[in-house]
Design a protein around this motif. Structure first.
Motif, PDB file in Angstrom:
ATOM      1  N   SER A  86       0.800  -1.229   0.000  1.00 24.24           N
ATOM      2  CA  SER A  86       0.000   0.000   0.000  1.00 24.24           C
ATOM      3  C   SER A  86       0.830   1.276   0.000  1.00 24.24           C
ATOM      4  CB  SER A  86      -0.955   0.006   1.195  1.00 24.24           C
ATOM      5  OG  SER A  86      -0.232  -0.100   2.411  1.00 24.24           O
ATOM      6  N   VAL A  87       2.026   1.232   0.576  1.00 22.75           N
ATOM      7  CA  VAL A  87       2.870   2.431   0.654  1.00 22.75           C
ATOM      8  C   VAL A  87       4.321   2.054   0.377  1.00 22.75           C
ATOM      9  CG1 VAL A  87       3.598   4.397   2.062  1.00 22.75           C
ATOM     10  CG2 VAL A  87       1.366   3.356   2.465  1.00 22.75           C
ATOM     11  N   TYR A  88       4.974   2.820  -0.476  1.00 22.57           N
ATOM     12  CA  TYR A  88       6.419   2.681  -0.609  1.00 22.57           C
ATOM     13  C   TYR A  88       7.017   4.038  -0.954  1.00 22.57           C
ATOM     14  CZ  TYR A  88       5.612   2.252  -5.708  1.00 22.57           C
ATOM     15  OH  TYR A  88       5.226   2.453  -7.012  1.00 22.57           O
ATOM     16  N   ALA A  89       8.307   4.160  -0.711  1.00 23.00           N
ATOM     17  CA  ALA A  89       8.988   5.430  -0.916  1.00 23.00           C
ATOM     18  C   ALA A  89      10.222   5.243  -1.781  1.00 23.00           C
ATOM     19  CB  ALA A  89       9.377   6.049   0.425  1.00 23.00           C
ATOM     20  N   LYS A  90      10.533   6.263  -2.568  1.00 21.44           N
ATOM     21  CA  LYS A  90      11.746   6.280  -3.380  1.00 21.44           C
ATOM     22  C   LYS A  90      12.326   7.683  -3.385  1.00 21.44           C
ATOM     23  CE  LYS A  90      10.656   2.480  -6.566  1.00 21.44           C
ATOM     24  NZ  LYS A  90      10.688   2.028  -7.979  1.00 21.44           N
ATOM     25  N   SER A  91      13.614   7.752  -3.688  1.00 18.82           N
ATOM     26  CA  SER A  91      14.245   9.041  -3.924  1.00 18.82           C
ATOM     27  C   SER A  91      14.259   9.283  -5.424  1.00 18.82           C
ATOM     28  CB  SER A  91      15.675   9.041  -3.377  1.00 18.82           C
ATOM     29  OG  SER A  91      15.673   8.846  -1.978  1.00 18.82           O
ATOM     30  N   ILE A  92      14.390  10.530  -5.812  1.00 18.38           N
ATOM     31  CA  ILE A  92      14.435  10.877  -7.226  1.00 18.38           C
ATOM     32  C   ILE A  92      15.864  11.226  -7.600  1.00 18.38           C
ATOM     33  CG2 ILE A  92      13.616  12.523  -8.961  1.00 18.38           C
ATOM     34  CD1 ILE A  92      11.028  12.729  -7.315  1.00 18.38           C
ATOM     35  N   GLU A  93      16.360  10.580  -8.638  1.00 23.84           N
ATOM     36  CA  GLU A  93      17.748  10.753  -9.038  1.00 23.84           C
ATOM     37  C   GLU A  93      18.105  12.227  -9.235  1.00 23.84           C
ATOM     38  OE1 GLU A  93      20.884   9.047 -12.408  1.00 23.84           O
ATOM     39  OE2 GLU A  93      18.731   8.721 -12.643  1.00 23.84           O
ATOM     40  N   ASP A  94      19.220  12.620  -8.597  1.00 20.85           N
ATOM     41  CA  ASP A  94      19.757  13.994  -8.696  1.00 20.85           C
ATOM     42  C   ASP A  94      18.835  15.042  -8.074  1.00 20.85           C
ATOM     43  OD1 ASP A  94      21.937  12.941 -10.040  1.00 20.85           O
ATOM     44  OD2 ASP A  94      21.080  13.326 -12.027  1.00 20.85           O
ATOM     45  N   GLU A  95      17.828  14.611  -7.339  1.00 17.17           N
ATOM     46  CA  GLU A  95      16.923  15.557  -6.672  1.00 17.17           C
ATOM     47  C   GLU A  95      16.787  15.158  -5.203  1.00 17.17           C
ATOM     48  OE1 GLU A  95      15.885  18.104  -8.241  1.00 17.17           O
ATOM     49  OE2 GLU A  95      15.904  17.577 -10.368  1.00 17.17           O
ATOM     50  N   ASN A  96      16.777  16.137  -4.340  1.00 16.84           N
ATOM     51  CA  ASN A  96      16.610  15.858  -2.909  1.00 16.84           C
ATOM     52  C   ASN A  96      15.122  15.916  -2.554  1.00 16.84           C
ATOM     53  OD1 ASN A  96      17.370  15.328  -0.236  1.00 16.84           O
ATOM     54  ND2 ASN A  96      17.481  17.520   0.247  1.00 16.84           N
ATOM     55  N   ILE A  97      14.344  15.032  -3.206  1.00 17.75           N
ATOM     56  CA  ILE A  97      12.887  15.016  -3.042  1.00 17.75           C
ATOM     57  C   ILE A  97      12.426  13.598  -2.731  1.00 17.75           C
ATOM     58  CG2 ILE A  97      10.671  15.372  -4.221  1.00 17.75           C
ATOM     59  CD1 ILE A  97      12.014  17.551  -5.893  1.00 17.75           C
ATOM     60  N   LEU A  98      11.521  13.459  -1.774  1.00 18.02           N
ATOM     61  CA  LEU A  98      10.949  12.155  -1.423  1.00 18.02           C
ATOM     62  C   LEU A  98       9.725  11.885  -2.285  1.00 18.02           C
ATOM     63  CD1 LEU A  98      10.540   9.626   0.386  1.00 18.02           C
ATOM     64  CD2 LEU A  98       9.259  11.093   1.968  1.00 18.02           C
TER      65      LEU A  98
END
Length: 436
Positions: free
Chosen positions: A189-201
């Motif tokens: 139901s929930v997962y998280a990733k980082s965005i390449e070259d960006e400090n954004i969740l």
């Protein structure tokens, strides 16, 4: 003999009518008088008797009553229904979170069986089923006049068994068949990733089960030093109301998140944010589309009304009604609409949905915007490949591969203009914040 049978039928049903008169509150506060209620009951019992004695196929009295109840519920609205023993059991199975099926949430829209959203990673999703697809046939059988519970029952089945659904999709010349193999539906139901070259969740919520608030809270706390959060609710068909309220409360400290209003004033409820439940002030962008329904619309609509996040994507599905399961006995029940949801501003999402602040249709980012970035990404990937050949200096471990799985690559970003818009919005929000 025939007259005797008819007399017996009327007499028997009249007994039922008398029982109904005692069961129904004739003094209830409605527009109907006591005498008009009795006249309506008399008409109802006469219809039952006529069907019992004259219909072409022989039906038991129980079958007639069940059909009468089913007809009543389906004519109330698209989400109310009579649940026979099979439908009642199927609902219990679904709430356990694992079942054999296709992985789609469906609803009735304008009288047609419509896909609310495919569940990410399921057989239907992999087969290309999309939100707002209209299902015309199930294994060759028309869905015209079918109830929601009947449709769900037909689509469920043993894992690894095939099914064919015929779909009409807006923009297509004609309906087409989709072949799907049923499977056990297990949903993250929930997962998280980082965005390449960006400090954004990047925080993805696929449906609102019991784990949403705890999991989302954990990920947000782990990434508290990021520049912002993208909450992706696209193709999220909804789920538990308290989880929708709880997720919204992670971003806001006060105010009404959603209110529930029905005919019974004692059931009217306001769900307010609690100050100590808020855990972040980070800039927030929320992605929605036509497959975002119910709880997803509550979250996105509340964050929009409370000026807490920028909503990006397409107009949401428009399901703002409250259904409850009311058991009739241990084997049967009613699914009935008892109230409607209202957002903080007082607007309803029923039928109208949530209109994004930025309307962005799905697609790739235009070439002129990503030409340099794509070349830069390709170069970086090429250098990484060359470096990996030098065994003495670089060794790709299982851990590093696992970390890569938690990153959204730039190539993916430029294939998703809605996501790219969310990233740009976070940057703008940070610039605005720093400029104050």
């Amino acid at each position: 003999m025939k007259k005797e049978k008819l007399f017996f039928g009327l007499g028997f049903v009249s007994t039922i009518a008398i029982s109904l008169m005692f069961a129904i509150n004739l003094n209830a506060k409605t527009q109907d008088s006591e005498s008009s209620k009795l006249q309506a009951l008399t008409k109802f019992t006469k219809v039952i008797s006529t069907v019992e004695n004259s219909y072409a196929d022989e039906l038991t009295f129980t079958q007639i009553i069940d059909k009468a109840i089913a007809g009543l519920m389906s004519n109330l609205d698209a989400h109310s229904s009579f649940m026979d023993e099979k439908a009642f059991n199927d609902t219990k199975v679904q709430t356990e979170g694992e079942f054999g099926g296709l992985g789609i949430t469906v609803g009735m829209k304008d009288g047609a069986l419509t896909v609310v959203a495919p569940i990410e990673g399921t057989p239907a999703d992999k087969a290309g089923v999309k939100s707002n697809d209209v299902i015309l046939r199930i294994d060759g059988n028309s869905t015209l006049g079918i109830t929601l519970d009947e449709a769900v029952s037909k689509m469920r089945g043993k894992p690894k068994t095939p099914i064919v659904i015929t779909i009409f999709r807006k923009g297509e010349m004609k309906p087409f068949d989709v072949n799907i193999t049923r499977d056990i539906i297990k949903v993250e139901s929930v997962y998280a990733k980082s965005i390449e070259d960006e400090n954004i969740l990047y925080l993805r919520v696929t449906n609102f089960d019991q784990k949403v608030v705890s999991e989302a809270s954990k990920f947000i706390k782990e990434h508290k030093d990021t520049d912002g959060i993208i909450l992706d609710l696209r193709n999220n068909p909804g789920g538990l109301l308290e989880q929708a309220v709880g997720l919204t409360n992670l971003f806001v400290s006060d105010g009404v998140i959603v209110s529930q209003k029905g005919r019974d004033k004692s059931e009217n409820t306001e769900y307010k944010a609690k100050a100590n439940n808020k855990i972040t002030n980070l800039p927030l962008a929320v992605l929605v589309n036509g497959g975002s329904a119910s709880a997803s619309e509550i979250v996105s609509g509340a964050l929009q009304d409370l000026k807490r996040g920028i909503i990006i994507g397409e107009n949401t599905f428009g399901k703002g009604s409250v259904q409850v399961i009311m058991p009739l006995n241990s084997k049967e029940g009613l699914r009935m609409t008892i109230a409607r949801y209202y957002l903080p501003s007082g607007r309803t999402i029923q039928n109208s949905g949530v209109k994004p602040d930025l309307i962005v249709y799905p697609g790739k980012v235009p070439d002129e915007d990503n030409s340099f970035n794509l070349k830069e990404s390709d170069l970086k990937q090429h250098l990484e490949t060359e470096l990996s050949k030098i065994d003495s200096k670089v060794k790709v471990s299982k851990k590093s591969q696992k970390d890569k799985d938690k990153i959204i690559p730039r190539s993916t970003i430029y294939n998703d203009i809605q996501l790219k818009t969310a990233i740009d919005s976070i940057k703008i929000l940070n610039i605005t914040k720093d400029g104050k």
